[in-house]
Write an enzyme that holds these catalytic residues in place. Structure first.
Site, PDB file in Angstrom:
ATOM      1  CE  LYS A  88      10.731  -1.493  -8.114  1.00 16.25           C
ATOM      2  NZ  LYS A  88      11.331  -2.108  -9.240  1.00 16.25           N
ATOM      3  CD1 TRP A 105      -1.302  -5.246  -4.444  1.00 13.32           C
ATOM      4  CD2 TRP A 105      -1.327  -6.072  -2.744  1.00 13.32           C
ATOM      5  NE1 TRP A 105      -1.017  -6.480  -5.045  1.00 13.32           N
ATOM      6  CE2 TRP A 105      -0.718  -7.698  -3.412  1.00 13.32           C
ATOM      7  CE3 TRP A 105      -1.514  -7.410  -1.196  1.00 13.32           C
ATOM      8  CZ2 TRP A 105      -0.802  -9.175  -3.680  1.00 13.32           C
ATOM      9  CZ3 TRP A 105      -0.894  -8.569  -1.127  1.00 13.32           C
ATOM     10  CH2 TRP A 105      -0.601  -8.863  -2.734  1.00 13.32           C
ATOM     11  CG  ASN A 142       2.027  -0.531   3.616  1.00 12.48           C
ATOM     12  OD1 ASN A 142       1.074  -1.726   3.601  1.00 12.48           O
ATOM     13  ND2 ASN A 142       2.461  -0.264   3.195  1.00 12.48           N
ATOM     14  N   GLY A 143      -0.143  -2.283   5.925  1.00 13.67           N
ATOM     15  CA  GLY A 143      -0.213  -3.740   7.300  1.00 13.67           C
ATOM     16  C   GLY A 143      -1.551  -4.725   7.273  1.00 13.67           C
ATOM     17  CB  CYS A 185      -0.818   0.276   1.699  1.00 16.33           C
ATOM     18  SG  CYS A 185      -1.958  -1.512   1.238  1.00 16.33           S
ATOM     19  NE  ARG A 209       4.513   1.563  -1.844  1.00 16.02           N
ATOM     20  CZ  ARG A 209       5.532   1.442  -1.207  1.00 16.02           C
ATOM     21  NH1 ARG A 209       6.244   1.832  -1.107  1.00 16.02           N
ATOM     22  NH2 ARG A 209       5.484   0.636  -0.358  1.00 16.02           N
ATOM     23  CG  HIS A 265      18.683 -35.177 -15.584  1.00 15.24           C
ATOM     24  ND1 HIS A 265      18.834 -36.254 -15.948  1.00 15.24           N
ATOM     25  CD2 HIS A 265      19.265 -34.381 -16.072  1.00 15.24           C
ATOM     26  CE1 HIS A 265      20.903 -36.590 -15.742  1.00 15.24           C
ATOM     27  NE2 HIS A 265      20.597 -35.537 -15.642  1.00 15.24           N
ATOM     28  CE  LYS A 300      12.166  -9.263 -13.584  1.00 13.70           C
ATOM     29  NZ  LYS A 300      13.385  -8.511 -13.080  1.00 13.70           N
ATOM     30  CD  GLU A 357       8.564  -8.864 -12.603  1.00 14.44           C
ATOM     31  OE1 GLU A 357       8.482  -9.290 -11.930  1.00 14.44           O
ATOM     32  OE2 GLU A 357      10.298  -9.496 -13.282  1.00 14.44           O
ATOM     33  CD  GLU A 390      15.858 -11.065 -12.795  1.00 14.32           C
ATOM     34  OE1 GLU A 390      15.566 -12.175 -11.745  1.00 14.32           O
ATOM     35  OE2 GLU A 390      15.395 -10.450 -13.297  1.00 14.32           O
TER      36      GLU A 390
HETATM   37  C1  F6R Z   1      11.254  -9.352  -9.738  1.00 11.56           C
HETATM   38  C2  F6R Z   1      11.098  -8.346  -8.557  1.00 11.56           C
HETATM   39  C3  F6R Z   1      10.493  -8.945  -7.564  1.00 11.56           C
HETATM   40  C4  F6R Z   1      11.894  -8.780  -6.316  1.00 11.56           C
HETATM   41  C5  F6R Z   1      11.315  -9.562  -5.101  1.00 11.56           C
HETATM   42  C6  F6R Z   1      12.174  -8.661  -3.752  1.00 11.56           C
HETATM   43  O1  F6R Z   1      11.377  -8.705 -10.885  1.00 11.56           O
HETATM   44  O2  F6R Z   1      11.182  -7.169  -8.347  1.00 11.56           O
HETATM   45  O3  F6R Z   1      10.999 -10.126  -8.248  1.00 11.56           O
HETATM   46  O4  F6R Z   1      13.362  -8.879  -7.032  1.00 11.56           O
HETATM   47  O5  F6R Z   1      10.046  -8.974  -4.603  1.00 11.56           O
HETATM   48  O6  F6R Z   1      12.079  -7.263  -3.300  1.00 11.56           O
HETATM   49  P1  F6R Z   1      12.966  -6.528  -2.910  1.00 11.56           P
HETATM   50  O7  F6R Z   1      14.856  -6.797  -3.763  1.00 11.56           O
HETATM   51  O8  F6R Z   1      12.873  -5.533  -2.358  1.00 11.56           O
HETATM   52  O9  F6R Z   1      13.431  -7.128  -1.194  1.00 11.56           O
END
Ligand code: F6R
Length: 613
Positions: free
Chosen positions: A608, A74, A100-101, A2, A27, A509, A490, A493, A486
């Site tokens: 985010k 959120w 938030n929480g 949030c 976010r 395998h 990417k 997501e 990765e």
């Molecule tokens: C993927 C992504 C997430 C963050 C993860 C950790 O593109 O952004 O997988 O890497 O949520 O976030 P932080 O680095 O803020 O702890």
């Protein structure tokens, strides 16, 4: 998750709070709302969906006032709806809260308050907070006193801001545990509150950050901080150097694309001032340990989530090779639940862009409790992880707005490489020559990254061709196996195409059964010490009739001969190859997602910073 913004001053609070919320749009959220103190009334506006919806509501009936709070939600408890959107009011409409929480004991609190006659309008856990404050304020307590008493009853992690008609010159903001930050920004005759400093960077760079169980009474002249037990807290302020312009799109279609192209800059800023050549050395301004202290570590534990976890996996190769120290890498969300072994000889490294990911914060506390020394590799200045650690290596990626992490990832890899060099130097596993050479390669890297990013490698053609595919497989070996993970993360997501990353040698395998002309296989095969093995693995894709997108070094005719499409990167030292191979995969994911019409910067269901466990 949030977003929270608050304002007390002389200017139009609706505009300032709304603009702050817009800065937090990245976010992720599903509804939004705002409350302003206006001529002795509390004006509340809320809406479901994007901020454009809230803007329409505000345009119809703009609340006018100079004190206000706003929130992007959120949903956790109660579906996204107007009535569940924050701010929430008490029974009389005198007090208002954003939060938030998660109030873990909200069921029992709500029952108690209902029994006392309070009327609930939403399905949220948050609403209990404002009714609790109302209950404590009923006997004449001030807003901050009522808030302190109410907050002591809440279980869970919270960031909260309250406003009341009875004390119209102030906001009360509080932080309990790790539910995202509470930042106070100081201006001239105006003060700001935000969950994330990017929301208020346009107005001030002078910030203070609340710690666990602290509350701030915020007026236009500044703020006063107290603990939840009422004792005054002397809070220092920090001047933040982040540039607000860096948080704007700057002509790019999406923040993600802009941030991909910012990587050479992010990497050179992360290196700057930390390396010396000649008598070679590495130093970190935020880490207080002597070489003797660095030498005492017998093992390294790294945690992170998602992309940051992938950075940790790559760091394992760097650290074990360069500093000859054993490394384990855990998902932060798993670490705490596996009865981990950690002691005073353990260096615990938390990798986190936001510094607010609750799983990471909790695992830091767990490691500390077991005696480990805690180092945070973090991008967000003043974040909880940075403040909770014994030492901090800040990455200097600047604000990352796109939800999918790109520049924060390569900046993390840079910081972790520097860490490997530092440990290698302290443990004397690297000679001065080796260290000089490693630093030289690192200094050359931003230029090589720029070279990769400036190449037209046919990403849009690839996107046109494969946008309708349902699955992708990514393969890599050794230090580039985490890059396969990765690349897959990417892609899934932001484009919602199912993708998996696998070690190339593991394909035979099991996953080899999936190979057909419908599922592109992206194979990373750079000229490293497992190059030939990787090529053999990859050739099996072609011989099973698969579609192969090869990612190799310039001039690799062997890989070109078996690939349907080729992506190239220049050579660098093996430990630094992930900083180059990551780039074409980010661009591939970006163009595929854009071609499919996805909301690249705000993919569905994602946020985010993830501040719930
Ligand atoms: C993927 C992504 C997430 C963050 C993860 C950790 O593109 O952004 O997988 O890497 O949520 O976030 P932080 O680095 O803020 O702890």
């Amino acid at each position: 998750m949030c977003g929270i913004v608050g304002y007390v001053g002389e200017r139009d609070a609706t505009r300032i709070v709304f603009d702050g919320l817009k800065r937090l749009e990245y976010r992720g959220y599903d509804s939004a709302g705002l409350a302003v103190l206006s001529d002795g009334r509390l004006e509340v506006r809320r809406s479901v969906g994007k901020l454009a919806e809230l803007e329409r509501v505000l345009d119809r009936e703009p609340p006018r006032g100079t004190v206000g709070i706003g929130h992007t939600r959120w949903a956790t408890h109660g579906k996204p709806s107007e009535v569940n959107a924050h701010p929430h009011l008490d029974c009389r409409g005198d007090i208002v809260v954003i939060h938030n929480g998660i109030v873990e004991n909200y069921v029992e609190l709500r029952q108690r308050l209902r029994d006392q006659g309070h009327v609930f309008r939403s399905e949220t856990d948050t609403e209990v907070i404002v009714h609790l404050v109302e209950a404590f304020a009923a006997d004449g307590a001030s807003l901050d006193e009522a808030a302190r008493r109410a907050l002591r009853e809440l279980r869970g992690n919270h960031a909260i801001v309250l406003m009341s008609l009875r004390e119209p010159d102030r906001l009360v903001a509080a932080r309990l545990g790790n539910a995202g930050g509470v930042t106070i920004g100081l201006g001239e005759g105006e003060t700001f509150v935000a969950s994330d400093l990017t929301a208020i960077l346009d107005h001030t760079r002078t910030m203070a950050f609340l710690d666990d169980r602290e509350m701030a009474i915020v007026t236009r002249d500044g703020f006063r901080c107290v603990g939840l037990d009422g004792t005054p807290v002397d809070k220092s302020t920090t001047v933040v150097s982040w540039d607000p312009v860096a948080a704007a799109k700057g002509g790019y279609k999406h923040f993600m694309l802009k941030e991909i192209y910012e990587q050479p800059r992010a990497v050179s800023d992360t290196i700057r001032g930390r390396v010396n050549q000649g008598p070679a050395s590495v130093r970190f301004e935020g880490v207080p340990w002597t070489d003797a202290a660095w030498r005492r570590f017998r093992r390294v534990l790294i945690v992170g989530c998602g992309t940051a976890w992938h950075a940790g996996l790559i760091a394992k190769f760097m650290l074990e090779d360069l500093a000859r120290v054993p490394v384990e890498v855990d998902y932060a969300d798993e670490f705490r639940y596996r009865n981990p072994l950690a002691d005073a000889e353990t260096l615990f490294v938390a990798v986190t862009q936001s510094g607010e990911t609750v799983d990471v914060l909790v695992s830091m506390a767990e490691a500390r409790q077991r005696g480990a020394k805690v180092l945070a590799v973090v991008n967000a200045i003043g974040s909880q992880a940075a403040r909770a650690a014994d030492g901090v290596i800040y990455t200097h990626a600047g604000p990352e707005i796109g939800v999918a992490s790109t520049k924060a990832f390569t900046a993390h890899l840079t910081a972790l490489y520097l860490l490997a060099l530092k440990l290698g130097q302290a443990r004397e596993t690297l000679s001065n020559d080796q260290l000089n050479q490693a630093i030289q390669r690192l200094l050359e890297l931003p230029h090589r990254m720029g070279d990769v990013l400036s190449r037209d490698q046919g990403y849009e053609d690839l996107a046109n061709r494969y946008a309708k595919c349902r699955d992708f497989l990514f393969l890599g070996r050794g230090i580039n196996y985490p890059i396969a993970l990765e690349g897959a993360l990417k892609l899934k997501e932001i484009s919602y195409i199912h993708a998996e990353g696998y070690p190339a040698g593991e394909m035979k395998h099991g996953p080899i059964a999936l190979i057909d002309e419908e599922m592109p296989v992206v194979a990373i095969a750079v000229r490293d010490h497992v190059y030939e093995k990787t090529l053999n693995n990859v050739a099996q894709v072609k011989s099973r009739g698969g579609v192969l997108i090869g990612l190799g070094n310039d001039g690799d005719d062997t890989l070109a001969a078996i690939s349907d499409h080729l992506l190239n990167v220049p050579e660098t030292s093996e430990h630094l190859t992930p900083l180059l191979t990551a780039l074409p995969l980010q661009l591939l994911a970006y163009y595929l997602a854009d071609r499919r019409g996805c909301d690249v910067d705000q993919p569905r269901n994602l946020a985010k910073s993830v501040t719930v466990e």
